[in-house]
Design an enzyme around this catalytic site. Structure first.
Site, PDB file in Angstrom:
ATOM      1  N   CYS A   2      13.754 -14.722 -20.955  1.00 16.32           N
ATOM      2  CA  CYS A   2      13.850 -14.133 -22.275  1.00 16.32           C
ATOM      3  C   CYS A   2      13.064 -12.832 -22.298  1.00 16.32           C
ATOM      4  CB  CYS A   2      13.296 -15.098 -23.319  1.00 16.32           C
ATOM      5  SG  CYS A   2      13.942 -16.774 -23.182  1.00 16.32           S
ATOM      6  N   ARG A  27      17.796  -9.600 -20.523  1.00 14.40           N
ATOM      7  CA  ARG A  27      17.008 -10.759 -20.101  1.00 14.40           C
ATOM      8  C   ARG A  27      17.389 -12.013 -20.873  1.00 14.40           C
ATOM      9  NH1 ARG A  27      12.122  -9.626 -17.193  1.00 14.40           N
ATOM     10  NH2 ARG A  27      11.415 -11.667 -17.845  1.00 14.40           N
ATOM     11  N   TRP A  74      16.950 -16.615 -24.259  1.00 17.77           N
ATOM     12  CA  TRP A  74      17.937 -17.286 -23.420  1.00 17.77           C
ATOM     13  C   TRP A  74      17.601 -18.764 -23.497  1.00 17.77           C
ATOM     14  CZ3 TRP A  74      18.185 -20.473 -19.118  1.00 17.77           C
ATOM     15  CH2 TRP A  74      19.423 -20.532 -18.466  1.00 17.77           C
ATOM     16  N   ASN A 100       8.109 -17.129 -23.301  1.00 16.94           N
ATOM     17  CA  ASN A 100       9.033 -17.259 -22.173  1.00 16.94           C
ATOM     18  C   ASN A 100       8.512 -18.358 -21.260  1.00 16.94           C
ATOM     19  OD1 ASN A 100      10.392 -15.067 -23.162  1.00 16.94           O
ATOM     20  ND2 ASN A 100       9.657 -13.630 -21.610  1.00 16.94           N
ATOM     21  N   GLY A 101       9.416 -19.121 -20.669  1.00 15.43           N
ATOM     22  CA  GLY A 101       9.001 -20.187 -19.766  1.00 15.43           C
ATOM     23  C   GLY A 101       9.423 -21.542 -20.288  1.00 15.43           C
ATOM     24  N   GLU A 490      29.533 -12.954  -2.072  1.00 15.72           N
ATOM     25  CA  GLU A 490      29.050 -12.063  -3.116  1.00 15.72           C
ATOM     26  C   GLU A 490      30.191 -11.597  -4.016  1.00 15.72           C
ATOM     27  OE1 GLU A 490      26.486  -9.607  -5.392  1.00 15.72           O
ATOM     28  OE2 GLU A 490      26.269 -11.458  -4.247  1.00 15.72           O
ATOM     29  N   LYS A 494      30.374 -12.219  -8.075  1.00 13.40           N
ATOM     30  CA  LYS A 494      30.556 -11.166  -9.079  1.00 13.40           C
ATOM     31  C   LYS A 494      31.736 -11.502  -9.985  1.00 13.40           C
ATOM     32  CE  LYS A 494      27.403  -9.612  -8.842  1.00 13.40           C
ATOM     33  NZ  LYS A 494      26.637 -10.193  -7.811  1.00 13.40           N
ATOM     34  N   GLU A 497      30.812 -14.464 -12.324  1.00 11.79           N
ATOM     35  CA  GLU A 497      29.729 -14.127 -13.244  1.00 11.79           C
ATOM     36  C   GLU A 497      30.230 -13.385 -14.478  1.00 11.79           C
ATOM     37  OE1 GLU A 497      25.513 -13.324 -10.990  1.00 11.79           O
ATOM     38  OE2 GLU A 497      27.109 -11.885 -10.602  1.00 11.79           O
ATOM     39  N   HIS A 513      40.620 -25.651   6.994  1.00 15.80           N
ATOM     40  CA  HIS A 513      39.843 -26.888   6.874  1.00 15.80           C
ATOM     41  C   HIS A 513      39.738 -27.336   5.422  1.00 15.80           C
ATOM     42  CE1 HIS A 513      38.717 -26.780  11.126  1.00 15.80           C
ATOM     43  NE2 HIS A 513      38.580 -25.467  10.966  1.00 15.80           N
ATOM     44  N   LYS A 612      19.144 -11.859 -16.562  1.00 14.55           N
ATOM     45  CA  LYS A 612      18.915 -11.043 -15.374  1.00 14.55           C
ATOM     46  C   LYS A 612      17.853 -11.636 -14.461  1.00 14.55           C
ATOM     47  CE  LYS A 612      19.362  -7.316 -12.851  1.00 14.55           C
ATOM     48  NZ  LYS A 612      20.593  -7.152 -12.051  1.00 14.55           N
TER      49      LYS A 612
END
Length: 617
Positions: A2, A27, A74, A100-101, A490, A494, A497, A513, A612
């Protein structure tokens, strides 16, 4: 995850904190709020949704006051609602807290407080901490408001288990703010007649360049003209260093771009060059990373390397694994930080440990670093944020110098990390078996990368046309081999996300496979097929997909006309050294995901459910 900004000064606090929250919105953005001290009353304004909602609320109701705390959230405990938004008040309504946390033992504390008559209005762990501070404050028999508040915060934090970065104000102390941290970043900004506390310097760059990065177990007391930093546990004064913020506020602005993600994709020619600038020594056909605090003799004694990170940083580490083994012939492996922290990983004494993190605050990576250090190993950091916790606590390392990365989906930090790992592989290789001719070849190829990235960026409109062709797709496969297998991972990351479709990355040979069972006309497959030693194998995999009527988007080397006869669409990248191909092949995948998500109406800079910097488990 956050965002926090608190202010004490001579100006109206609300506009300053709103600007800071806007800069921190990447954030967290489920809800936002602020508490302002106005004439001995706490004015509370908070609501679910984006910061614009809070701005509108303040526009209707006003928010007077010259000090306060604010937060963009968040969600960890409780849904994104008005009640769960920060700040939270204690039982008396005189203390306001942003946090935050995660407070891990909040349920037992809540139950005990409820038994004492406390009433809660949210489902958050943060409100429990606010009430706990208020309880201790009320129980302190004498002393001034400031003294009692600081003492109550110390007592409350001694009872909680978990992580926190907090900012606290009291209605009876209009020019006073308290902050404290453990495991969640907090920075103090020093101004003239005003002071700040924030979770990230991005919130401060419009107002001051002087910053103090708090350490774990630090507590800061701020007024408009002074500050004091002390130990949460002992109360003794803590040492600190005032540092200059490393970037200008303009670097954290959109400029002419519609989104930060697109801006940061286009910044990669510069960010890659910044990552290798001053670190290449052509006269010795090598590179050097001075911050590692190691010389050739030290490097010669390394028998094994472990690269550790999460998400995009882990993918960069996987590229580094191929490069270090290929160029330096040193056994290298990649560990997922969130898994390693709970494993009893056997690490030989001559193992060199690297942790990769854009923010330098990723909690799992930080915990993995500390675990390796506890066992006596040298741990080096590859981070972007100067003065971050990993940068301060590691035994050395290398900065990316990529500038601020605001978009939640990492782009330029990936290529910067890969660039630094290329320099590391070159340096290690030259201390061992690599001759000067090969060393100079790698250097020449690396120096040419920024211009080649620029050439790929010129194809943005072509890639946009390809992306819009597949807008009905609800899933995608990304496939690559060797150095480009991590790039496939990656690229898939992307895509999912920011567009919210299911995408998965795989080694191309794994197609047979089980993965090939997914192939159908509605499922595009993105193949990374540069002209390398496994090109023919990749082409065979493409043929297998085409035989089952699966559409194929190929990322191939310029001049390859044969691939266009097989694939439905082709994006071309310039030729380069095989080990450096990921620095080029990832760019089309970033643009593909970006254009696909924008065309589907997604918020690419602030994708749902993501933040982020991951500072909570």
């Amino acid at each position: 995850m956050c965002g926090i900004i608190g202010y004490v000064g001579r100006e109206e606090a609300a506009p300053i904190m709103l600007d800071g929250l806007r800069r921190l919105e990447y954030r967290g953005y489920d809800s936002a709020g602020m508490a302002l001290n106005h004439g001995g009353t706490l004015e509370l304004r908070k609501c679910a949704g984006r910061i614009d909602n809070l701005r509108d609320l303040i526009g209707r109701q006003g928010a007077p006051g010259f000090s306060g705390v604010s937060h963009t959230r968040w969600a960890t405990h409780g849904a994104p609602t008005d009640d769960n938004a920060h700040p939270h008040l204690d039982q008396s309504g005189r203390i306001a807290l942003v946090h935050n946390g995660v407070i891990e033992n909040y349920l037992s504390i809540r139950e005990a407080l409820q038994a004492e008559g406390h009433q809660f209005h949210s489902q958050t762990d943060t409100e429990v901490l606010a009430h706990l501070i208020g309880k201790h404050y009320a129980a302190i028999p004498s002393g001034g408001v400031r003294q009692r508040l600081v003492q109550a915060i110390r007592m409350a934090l001694a009872q909680v288990k978990g992580t926190y970065g907090i900012a606290v104000v009291h209605a009876d102390a209009p020019d006073f703010l308290v902050g404290a941290r453990l495991g969640s970043p907090l920075v103090v900004g020093l101004g003239k007649g005003e002071n700040f506390v924030a979770s990230d310097v991005a919130a401060l760059v419009a107002h001051t360049r002087d910053a103090i990065y708090l350490n774990d177990y630090d507590l800061v007391e701020l007024t408009s003209t002074d500050f004091q930093i002390s130990s949460l546990e002992s109360g003794r004064e803590s040492s600190f260093e005032v540092q200059q913020v490393a970037y200008q506020k303009e670097e954290a602005e959109l400029g002419a771009y519609p989104h930060f993600m697109l801006k940061e994709i286009h910044e990669q020619p510069v960010s890659i060059a910044n990552a290798f600038r001053g670190r290449i020594f052509r006269e010795n056909s090598t590179a050097m990373l001075g911050g590692l605090n190691m010389g050739p003799r030290d490097l010669r004694h390394i028998d094994r390397i472990i690269l550790c990170g999460c998400g995009t940083a882990m993918h960069a580490g996987m590229v580094g694994e191929y490069m270090i083994e290929g160029l330096a012939h040193i056994p290298t492996e990649v560990e997922i930080a969130s898994e390693m922290r709970y494993r009893n990983l056997p690490i030989d004494k001559n193992t060199l440990f690297f942790v990769l993190s854009q923010s330098g605050e990723t909690i799992d990576t930080l915990a993995a670093m500390r675990e390796a250090q506890r066992k006596g190993h040298r741990v080096l950091g590859i981070v972007n944020s100067v003065a971050s916790t990993i940068a301060r606590e590691s035994d050395g390392g290398s900065y990316l110098h990529a500038g601020p990365e605001i978009g939640v989906a990492a782009t330029k930090s990936f290529t910067s990390q890969v660039t630094v790992l290329t320099l590391l592989a070159l340096w290690l290789g030259r201390t061992r078996t690599m001759g000067p001719i090969e060393g100079n070849r790698v250097i020449d190829e690396l120096l040419a990368i920024p211009d080649k990235v620029s050439r790929i960026l010129e194809q943005s409109d072509v890639i946009k046309e390809i992306a819009t062709k597949y807008l009905d797709a609800e899933s995608m496969l990304f496939l690559g081999r060797q150095n480009n297998y991590p790039v496939a991972l990656e690229g898939a990351l992307k895509m999912k996300e920011i567009s919210y479709i299911y995408a998965s990355g795989h080694a191309s040979a794994e197609l047979k496979h089980g993965i090939i069972a997914l192939v159908k006309p509605e499922l595009p497959s993105v193949f990374i097929v540069p002209d390398d030693h496994v090109y023919d194998k990749n082409v065979s995999n493409i043929e297998e997909v085409k035989a089952r009527r699966g559409p194929v988007i190929a990322v191939a080397t310029e001049g390859n006309t044969e691939i266009a006869k097989i694939a439905d669409d082709v994006i071309y990248i310039p030729p380069c050294h095989e080990h450096l191909t990921p620095l080029l092949s990832v760019i089309p995948l970033q643009l593909l995901a970006y254009h696909f998500a924008v065309a589907r109406g997604c918020d690419v800079d602030k994708p749902r459910n993501l933040a982020k910097s991951v500072t909570v488990e």
